[in-house]
Scaffold this motif. Structure first.
Motif, PDB file in Angstrom:
ATOM      1  N   GLY A 156     -50.102 -38.192  18.213  1.00  0.00           N
ATOM      2  CA  GLY A 156     -49.312 -38.924  19.187  1.00  0.00           C
ATOM      3  C   GLY A 156     -47.861 -39.117  18.789  1.00  0.00           C
ATOM      4  N   GLU A 157     -47.342 -38.226  17.965  1.00  0.00           N
ATOM      5  CA  GLU A 157     -45.983 -38.388  17.446  1.00  0.00           C
ATOM      6  C   GLU A 157     -44.909 -37.907  18.417  1.00  0.00           C
ATOM      7  N   GLU A 158     -45.290 -37.041  19.358  1.00  0.00           N
ATOM      8  CA  GLU A 158     -44.312 -36.488  20.294  1.00  0.00           C
ATOM      9  C   GLU A 158     -44.318 -37.311  21.583  1.00  0.00           C
ATOM     10  N   LYS A 159     -43.165 -37.895  21.865  1.00  0.00           N
ATOM     11  CA  LYS A 159     -43.046 -38.728  23.058  1.00  0.00           C
ATOM     12  C   LYS A 159     -43.212 -37.864  24.315  1.00  0.00           C
ATOM     13  N   ASN A 160     -43.850 -38.408  25.321  1.00  0.00           N
ATOM     14  CA  ASN A 160     -44.016 -37.753  26.617  1.00  0.00           C
ATOM     15  C   ASN A 160     -44.873 -36.484  26.562  1.00  0.00           C
ATOM     16  N   LYS A 161     -45.663 -36.329  25.494  1.00  0.00           N
ATOM     17  CA  LYS A 161     -46.592 -35.196  25.453  1.00  0.00           C
ATOM     18  C   LYS A 161     -47.990 -35.739  25.214  1.00  0.00           C
ATOM     19  N   PRO A 162     -48.959 -35.344  26.039  1.00  0.00           N
ATOM     20  CA  PRO A 162     -50.321 -35.859  25.860  1.00  0.00           C
ATOM     21  C   PRO A 162     -50.983 -35.267  24.621  1.00  0.00           C
TER      22      PRO A 162
END
Length: 825
Positions: A156-162
């Motif tokens: 979950g480190e990448e914002k706006n990516k599921p």
């Protein structure tokens, strides 16, 4: 699989693939790629899998049931790439009896407890961990690395990516996450037991039998596939999806999409049940599986993959309502992958050499669906696009069925796909519709749940037609290239004969045998002659009382060939008005476009603007030579009408773009209205043209529109206008638009203006975000394109660095330098 989805990259692809072959190890090319020997046959695969998101690993237990194919055997060779193996045993009386084995990191060589004979079924148990991120296996032009199991944003480190998990087995990457015999000529039933965080849904092959909630916040889903299929078609999908339900004849048809797209999921995928009915009817084989689901995966760059009952699509499939106004650009892919459920999944190529048995039919299904749903003009337009893809690929030396190649991944090219589909179109034309579809049925029913090679397809067609078709298979399936035809037309007044002289000018030693229809038009009469072209030079003579108005060679326009003809513009004008097919009109338009000052050419172009098929209307709009004042003046009123009233938004958008070459002040009302059109393409083109007459208003409109959801042409127009304005307050919009674009031709084209914008940015935060977005794009480029595209991106970033250095912005210059060095650029 719909690989190489960047169809506008075909020429680039050709140069890459050609370079690969030139540099390839000649020893590898000379190896005969035999069908895999079958010593043991897979019978059933039962996988119990959990997922370690922190390490991107699968913790698995698998029970594999097998039997000797024919000869007795006391050993088993399994593919198992890059795994930690904890235990291997044979199941005896419900107990696991350990076995000796050797493991080289890629294959398991297992000593069985005894010699097994034909008909004996035994079960092997393996306890293991799959570590796909630690495995370095070369991929293809579509999959950057063939690691089989992909964890997307697992922590979950990448914002706006599921956070998602998806698998990609083709060609032989299933064995990265589950031990198996990873060959296309193996078939197995399966059970997949998947334990995942309870907030996620799962998808796999077959039916979801049960779900069990666990006390640790996980849930265990049990999927069962009761019909055999090839290991490369195994699938696991996990993520936070909306499941939009549909059905076909009582069977589940589900669409797994990100929740934002749930309201439009049926607009994207909703033709699937109708496709299932259509494909069942034409093949005479009812959809063979117990459900059909489609799922969209982030960072999947291979177009789509036909996993049995569980097709995976890349995120480009997800379009919002405004995008869909211009048409569902993913519909061909949806048809392609669905048809694979028959050709590829039900009957599977026995070797990658025979890949075209899967891909040519899937490719041709796009034509068949367009013909059925949207008419023959739409199908023929698609046929031309696919043929141009092959002709531009530089693949003349490649056989369709190839037993010699450097790597199995090289088989996924414009020959296996585009050329194969065009060959099926010619075969259909030659044998007739009834025979063509009956032969398809015979091939499918004879070989169902088995694997096949090209000769079995030939035998099916020969049995139905009663014809010897070796000549067709030898030149098209087991030969290379295509005919290049120089076609000349003559009329002899004395003998009252029309003549067609056809020269084959291709370099190959043997001329092609080509069944061809020739139509002769005189006034309103048309006479058809069916002939065979089969020599280097063929002359065909036909009685004709007067000089024909038109002689139309390849009247059905089905030949996969390059053609040069000596028709006059008078004949092309007649052809446009009287001949029967899309390509007849397209050829006339192309001839007219080369000399638009000629009155006959002008007439063709003006007629083309009002063609019955919207694709040709758009095509002519783009071809108009508006430097020709006469044509420009005569076309204006029609362009204005098309821009305002055409039923197709794509035509309106094209016409608006060309109105920009007129004195557009008088169209300002039309443009301002069009800026607010529901179609992104209409709105975007109108905004671009408006910027030529009122840059301030265009900028104001761009800022207003940027507050809402924008994509496609509108996003490009808004971004371009904002970049030109150099307004730092627009940085978030510009960067968000770029970041949100899926990997595509449009995103690559957006890199240069974004780099120019970064030069103007003073905000370190926005600047770094933009550089990171470009670097992320370079990481996503498929392996086969990296050598061409990454240096281009590197050059753009180096130019940014130099500009920042010259401006004394050393911090930003250093940031670029550090990124380039880290990537080894």
């Amino acid at each position: 699989m719909k690989r190489l989805v960047f169809f506008s990259f075909y020429c680039l692809m050709a140069s890459v693939l050609t370079a690969q072959e030139t540099k390839a190890d000649s020893t590898a090319i000379n190896v005969y790629r035999a069908t895999a020997v079958k010593i043991n046959d897979l019978v059933h695969t039962k996988l119990d899998a959990k997922f370690d998101y922190s390490k991107s690993q699968l913790i698995g237990k698998v029970w594999i049931s097998l039997k000797p194919h024919f000869y007795p055997t006391d050993s088993l060779l399994l593919d198992a790439k890059g795994m930690d193996i904890r235990q291997i045993a044979i199941v005896k009386g419900g107990k696991n009896v350990p076995l000796k084995y050797k493991y080289d990191g890629m294959q398991l060589n297992i000593d069985l407890d005894k010699t097994y004979r034909g008909g004996d079924v035994y079960t092997i148990y393996i306890d293991y961990t799959a570590k796909p991120d630690e495995l370095k296996v070369k991929g293809s032009a579509a999959i950057t690395n063939a690691k089989g199991l992909y964890f997307i944003n697992p922590r979950g480190e990448e914002k706006n990516k599921p956070t998602q998990i998806w698998t990609q087995g083709e060609t032989e990457a299933t064995s990265v996450y589950v031990p198996t015999i990873d060959k296309p000529n193996q078939k197995t039933t399966q059970e997949f037991i998947l334990t995942v965080p309870s907030k996620y849904v799962t998808l796999s092959n077959g039916k979801l039998i049960s779900q069990k909630s666990n006390t640790d916040g996980t849930r265990t889903d049990y999927w069962k596939m009761d019909k055999p299929h090839a290991p490369y078609l195994f699938f696991i999908g996990v993520g936070d999806y909306a499941i939009v339900k549909d059905s076909y004849k009582g069977k589940e048809v589900n669409y797994y999409v990100e929740k934002e797209y749930a309201p439009v999921a049926k607009k994207i995928f909703g033709n699937t049940p109708e496709m299932m009915k259509f494909f069942s009817n034409i093949t005479g084989v009812e959809y063979p599986w117990n459900k059909y689901s489609q799922i969209v995966g982030r960072d999947y760059v291979s177009g789509a993959m036909e996993n049995t009952t569980a097709t995976l699509h890349q995120e480009s499939a997800q379009q919002d309502a405004r995008e869909l106004i211009d048409g569902n650009h993913w519909e061909d892919v949806i048809a392609h992958e669905l048809f694979h459920q028959w050709f590829g999944d039900l009957v599977t190529t026995e070797s990658w050499s025979n890949l075209t048995l899967n891909e040519s039919f899937a490719n041709y299904s796009e034509y068949l669906w367009n013909e059925y749903k949207y008419g023959k003009d739409a199908a023929d337009e698609h046929n031309l696009t696919e043929m141009q893809g092959y002709l531009g690929s530089g693949s003349e030396k490649k056989d369709l069925v190839r037993f010699h190649y450097r790597d199995k991944e090289d088989m996924f090219d414009a020959v296996s796909y585009n050329k194969g589909g065009r060959i099926l179109n010619m075969l259909r034309n030659y044998v007739g519709d009834s025979a063509f579809f009956k032969a398809m049925n015979l091939y499918l029913t004879t070989n169902q749940y088995k694997s096949a090679e090209a000769h079995q397809l030939r035998l099916a067609f020969e049995e139905i037609t009663g014809k010897d078709l070796n000549w067709f298979w030898n030149q098209w399936y087991f030969g290379a290239g295509h005919p290049k035809l120089d076609i000349n037309y003559y009329y002899n007044e004395q003998s009252k004969q029309a003549q067609v002289i056809v020269k084959q000018t291709q370099a190959s030693e043997n001329p092609f045998i080509l069944p061809v229809a020739i139509d002769i038009y005189s006034g309103n009469d048309r006479v058809r002659h069916n002939v065979f072209v089969q020599n280097r030079v063929d002359t065909f003579s036909f009685a004709s009382a007067t000089k024909p108005d038109l002689i139309n060679f390849d009247a059905e326009k089905v030949l996969l060939a390059e053609k040069k003809e000596n028709k006059t513009l008078t004949e092309y004008l007649y052809q446009y008005k009287h001949a029967r097919n899309y390509m007849d009109r397209r050829e006339a338009i192309d001839a007219a476009a080369k000399n638009q000052a000629d009155p006959k050419a002008t007439e063709i172009m003006l007629d083309g603007l009002q063609d019955k098929f919207h694709g040709l209307r758009s095509y002519v709009i783009g071809k108009l030579d508006l430097k020709n004042n006469t044509l420009k003046e005569r076309a204006e009123s029609t362009l204005a009408r098309l821009a305002e009233k055409d039923e197709k938004s794509t035509v309106r958008a094209a016409a608006i773009a060309r109105l920009g070459e007129y004195n557009v002040t008088k169209y300002s009302t039309l443009l301002r209205n069009a800026v607010n059109d529901s179609s992104y393409s209409v709105s975007g083109n109108a905004l671009n043209v408006l910027s030529h007459i009122d840059s301030k208003q265009a900028y104001d409109e761009a800022k207003r529109l940027a507050q809402g959801k924008i994509k496609g042409d509108l996003a490009e127009a808004v971004t371009s206008i904002m970049i030109q304005a150099g307004d730092e307050s627009s940085a978030n919009v510009i960067l968000s638009n770029f970041e949100d674009m899926p990997l595509s031709q449009a995103k690559l084209e957006a890199v240069q203006p974004l780099a120019q914008y970064l030069v103007k940015l003073k905000s370190d935060e926005d600047f770094k975000r933009g550089v990171d977005a470009i670097m992320e794009l370079s990481d996503q480029i498929p392996e086969a394109y990296k050598g061409q595209i990454v240096p281009y991106i590197e050059t753009l970033l180096q130019n940014v660095q130099k500009a920042k250095t010259a401006a004394g912005q050393s911090s930003q210059a250093g940031y670029v330098d550090g990124k380039l060095k880290k990537k080894g650029m």
